[in-house]
Design a protein around this motif. Structure first.
Motif, PDB file in Angstrom:
ATOM      1  N   LEU A 184       0.822  -1.199   0.000  1.00  0.00           N
ATOM      2  CA  LEU A 184       0.000   0.000   0.000  1.00  0.00           C
ATOM      3  C   LEU A 184       0.860   1.254   0.000  1.00  0.00           C
ATOM      4  N   SER A 185       0.270   2.348  -0.439  1.00  0.00           N
ATOM      5  CA  SER A 185       0.961   3.638  -0.395  1.00  0.00           C
ATOM      6  C   SER A 185       1.012   4.145   1.042  1.00  0.00           C
ATOM      7  N   GLY A 186       1.832   5.165   1.278  1.00  0.00           N
ATOM      8  CA  GLY A 186       1.931   5.728   2.616  1.00  0.00           C
ATOM      9  C   GLY A 186       0.599   6.256   3.112  1.00  0.00           C
ATOM     10  N   GLY A 187      -0.145   6.915   2.239  1.00  0.00           N
ATOM     11  CA  GLY A 187      -1.450   7.433   2.624  1.00  0.00           C
ATOM     12  C   GLY A 187      -2.442   6.326   2.942  1.00  0.00           C
ATOM     13  N   GLU A 188      -2.384   5.246   2.183  1.00  0.00           N
ATOM     14  CA  GLU A 188      -3.284   4.115   2.440  1.00  0.00           C
ATOM     15  C   GLU A 188      -2.938   3.444   3.768  1.00  0.00           C
ATOM     16  N   ARG A 189      -1.649   3.323   4.069  1.00  0.00           N
ATOM     17  CA  ARG A 189      -1.254   2.729   5.352  1.00  0.00           C
ATOM     18  C   ARG A 189      -1.725   3.603   6.520  1.00  0.00           C
ATOM     19  N   GLN A 190      -1.682   4.905   6.324  1.00  0.00           N
ATOM     20  CA  GLN A 190      -2.156   5.789   7.385  1.00  0.00           C
ATOM     21  C   GLN A 190      -3.646   5.577   7.628  1.00  0.00           C
ATOM     22  N   ARG A 191      -4.406   5.390   6.575  1.00  0.00           N
ATOM     23  CA  ARG A 191      -5.839   5.146   6.733  1.00  0.00           C
ATOM     24  C   ARG A 191      -6.103   3.800   7.394  1.00  0.00           C
ATOM     25  N   VAL A 192      -5.269   2.809   7.118  1.00  0.00           N
ATOM     26  CA  VAL A 192      -5.398   1.519   7.805  1.00  0.00           C
ATOM     27  C   VAL A 192      -5.194   1.717   9.311  1.00  0.00           C
ATOM     28  N   ALA A 193      -4.214   2.527   9.674  1.00  0.00           N
ATOM     29  CA  ALA A 193      -3.959   2.784  11.092  1.00  0.00           C
ATOM     30  C   ALA A 193      -5.149   3.479  11.751  1.00  0.00           C
ATOM     31  N   ILE A 194      -5.772   4.403  11.029  1.00  0.00           N
ATOM     32  CA  ILE A 194      -6.965   5.076  11.555  1.00  0.00           C
ATOM     33  C   ILE A 194      -8.112   4.072  11.716  1.00  0.00           C
ATOM     34  N   ALA A 195      -8.296   3.215  10.714  1.00  0.00           N
ATOM     35  CA  ALA A 195      -9.347   2.194  10.794  1.00  0.00           C
ATOM     36  C   ALA A 195      -9.109   1.264  11.981  1.00  0.00           C
ATOM     37  N   ARG A 196      -7.857   0.924  12.221  1.00  0.00           N
ATOM     38  CA  ARG A 196      -7.521   0.057  13.356  1.00  0.00           C
ATOM     39  C   ARG A 196      -7.901   0.725  14.674  1.00  0.00           C
ATOM     40  N   ALA A 197      -7.568   2.002  14.807  1.00  0.00           N
ATOM     41  CA  ALA A 197      -7.896   2.720  16.042  1.00  0.00           C
ATOM     42  C   ALA A 197      -9.405   2.762  16.269  1.00  0.00           C
ATOM     43  N   LEU A 198     -10.147   3.033  15.211  1.00  0.00           N
ATOM     44  CA  LEU A 198     -11.599   3.121  15.338  1.00  0.00           C
ATOM     45  C   LEU A 198     -12.219   1.762  15.634  1.00  0.00           C
ATOM     46  N   THR A 199     -11.709   0.719  15.009  1.00  0.00           N
ATOM     47  CA  THR A 199     -12.238  -0.632  15.221  1.00  0.00           C
ATOM     48  C   THR A 199     -12.053  -1.072  16.673  1.00  0.00           C
ATOM     49  N   HIS A 200     -10.948  -0.665  17.268  1.00  0.00           N
ATOM     50  CA  HIS A 200     -10.662  -1.089  18.634  1.00  0.00           C
ATOM     51  C   HIS A 200     -11.197  -0.115  19.677  1.00  0.00           C
ATOM     52  N   LEU A 259      -4.575  10.547  18.715  1.00  0.00           N
ATOM     53  CA  LEU A 259      -3.512  11.539  18.581  1.00  0.00           C
ATOM     54  C   LEU A 259      -2.820  11.250  17.259  1.00  0.00           C
ATOM     55  N   ALA A 260      -2.898  12.164  16.320  1.00  0.00           N
ATOM     56  CA  ALA A 260      -2.425  11.881  14.961  1.00  0.00           C
ATOM     57  C   ALA A 260      -1.470  12.961  14.471  1.00  0.00           C
ATOM     58  N   ASP A 261      -0.276  12.535  14.083  1.00  0.00           N
ATOM     59  CA  ASP A 261       0.739  13.455  13.585  1.00  0.00           C
ATOM     60  C   ASP A 261       0.673  13.497  12.058  1.00  0.00           C
ATOM     61  N   GLU A 262       0.042  14.540  11.532  1.00  0.00           N
ATOM     62  CA  GLU A 262      -0.122  14.743  10.090  1.00  0.00           C
ATOM     63  C   GLU A 262      -0.719  13.497   9.415  1.00  0.00           C
ATOM     64  N   PRO A 263      -1.929  13.106   9.808  1.00  0.00           N
ATOM     65  CA  PRO A 263      -2.514  11.852   9.322  1.00  0.00           C
ATOM     66  C   PRO A 263      -2.895  11.842   7.855  1.00  0.00           C
ATOM     67  N   VAL A 264      -2.970  12.991   7.199  1.00  0.00           N
ATOM     68  CA  VAL A 264      -3.380  12.996   5.796  1.00  0.00           C
ATOM     69  C   VAL A 264      -2.215  13.312   4.862  1.00  0.00           C
ATOM     70  N   THR A 265      -1.002  13.297   5.381  1.00  0.00           N
ATOM     71  CA  THR A 265       0.163  13.486   4.527  1.00  0.00           C
ATOM     72  C   THR A 265       0.235  12.367   3.489  1.00  0.00           C
ATOM     73  N   GLY A 266       0.428  12.716   2.246  1.00  0.00           N
ATOM     74  CA  GLY A 266       0.514  11.720   1.185  1.00  0.00           C
ATOM     75  C   GLY A 266      -0.808  11.361   0.554  1.00  0.00           C
ATOM     76  N   LEU A 267      -1.908  11.880   1.094  1.00  0.00           N
ATOM     77  CA  LEU A 267      -3.216  11.598   0.511  1.00  0.00           C
ATOM     78  C   LEU A 267      -3.558  12.655  -0.538  1.00  0.00           C
ATOM     79  N   ASP A 268      -4.286  12.236  -1.562  1.00  0.00           N
ATOM     80  CA  ASP A 268      -4.799  13.214  -2.509  1.00  0.00           C
ATOM     81  C   ASP A 268      -5.876  14.042  -1.805  1.00  0.00           C
ATOM     82  N   PRO A 269      -6.164  15.245  -2.321  1.00  0.00           N
ATOM     83  CA  PRO A 269      -7.109  16.134  -1.621  1.00  0.00           C
ATOM     84  C   PRO A 269      -8.452  15.489  -1.299  1.00  0.00           C
ATOM     85  N   LYS A 270      -9.004  14.707  -2.228  1.00  0.00           N
ATOM     86  CA  LYS A 270     -10.309  14.085  -2.000  1.00  0.00           C
ATOM     87  C   LYS A 270     -10.242  13.078  -0.857  1.00  0.00           C
TER      88      LYS A 270
END
Length: 241
Positions: free
Chosen positions: A147-163, A169-180
């Motif tokens: 996965l891309s860096g942005g996709e891995r960041q979203r996986v980490a967010i999904a993991r936090a929400l699932t648990h 606490l997120a350090d620049e969580p949308v870095t590497g993501l396209d604007p949409k």
């Protein structure tokens, strides 16, 4: 309720002060964006709150628990109920996105699940729902190393929400993501703050912080210079950003 008083942190042999007398109160459901110039202490604030950095001074209370006075139970509470997301998401590269979400972090996951990798059907569906909400349903069976860096960041967010993280606490969580995609992630987090009481404290670019955060902290010289309701900043408030 989260209360921090007089947080101070210095680094290096010269004890260079990074944070000086940081203090605030946070209520459930707040979405806080941290802004500041290079070296202002944005990441250090997050790392201190996540107990990844030792405090030099300060008081830290969460839901009535004095975190510093109750070292074991306080730290356990933070590790179980809070999620810290670094710029480079901490994921197992040999597991799929879905498995990373389901297994989670060691402090949040029963030992038997970490050893066997087995999950309940309800947990499976919950994880798939979170991946879907973050636009990753088609990536669920891919290893995170693919996965891309942005996709891995979203996986980490999904993991936090699932648990069931109560605080993210997120350090620049949308870095590497396209604007949409970036807007989609932040919309999801803001909605969860409003509907579930999730609390988010994050470092964001100023243009996204002004649009999505309910509260803005502007750091300067290791202090919170401005603590204001989420809105477009004035020219004076933007100085040195």
């Amino acid at each position: 309720m989260i209360t921090v008083e007089h947080l101070a942190k210095a680094v290096g042999e010269d004890k260079n002060p990074v944070l000086q007398d940081i203090g605030f109160q946070l209520e459930p459901g707040e979405f806080v964006a941290i802004l500041g110039g290079s070296g202002s202490g944005k990441t250090t604030v997050l790392r201190c709150l996540a107990l990844r950095e030792k405090w030099d001074r300060g008081n830290f209370r969460v839901d009535g628990t004095d975190i510093m006075a109750n070292a074991f139970t306080g730290k356990r509470k933070i590790r179980r109920e809070w999620a810290y997301l670094e710029q480079n998401a901490e994921l197992n590269p040999n597991r799929t996105a879905l498995k990373n979400v389901l297994i989670g972090q060691s402090a949040q996951t029963p030992l038997w699940r970490m050893v066997t990798g087995m999950v309940r059907s309800d947990d499976y569906m919950g994880a798939m729902d979170e991946l879907d909400a973050l636009g990753l349903l088609d990536k669920a069976k891919m290893k995170t190393s693919q996965l891309s860096g942005g996709e891995r960041q979203r996986v980490a967010i999904a993991r936090a929400l699932t648990h069931g993280a109560k605080v993210i606490l997120a350090d620049e969580p949308v870095t590497g993501l396209d604007p949409k995609s970036a807007e989609s992630v932040l919309e999801t987090l803001r909605k969860l703050c409003k509907e579930t009481g999730l609390t988010v404290v994050t470092v964001l670019p100023i243009e996204l912080a002004e649009r999505f955060a309910t509260r803005l902290w502007v750091l300067e010289d290791g202090r919170i210079k401005h603590d204001i309701k989420g809105r477009r900043l004035t020219f004076q408030e933007r100085a040195n950003l």
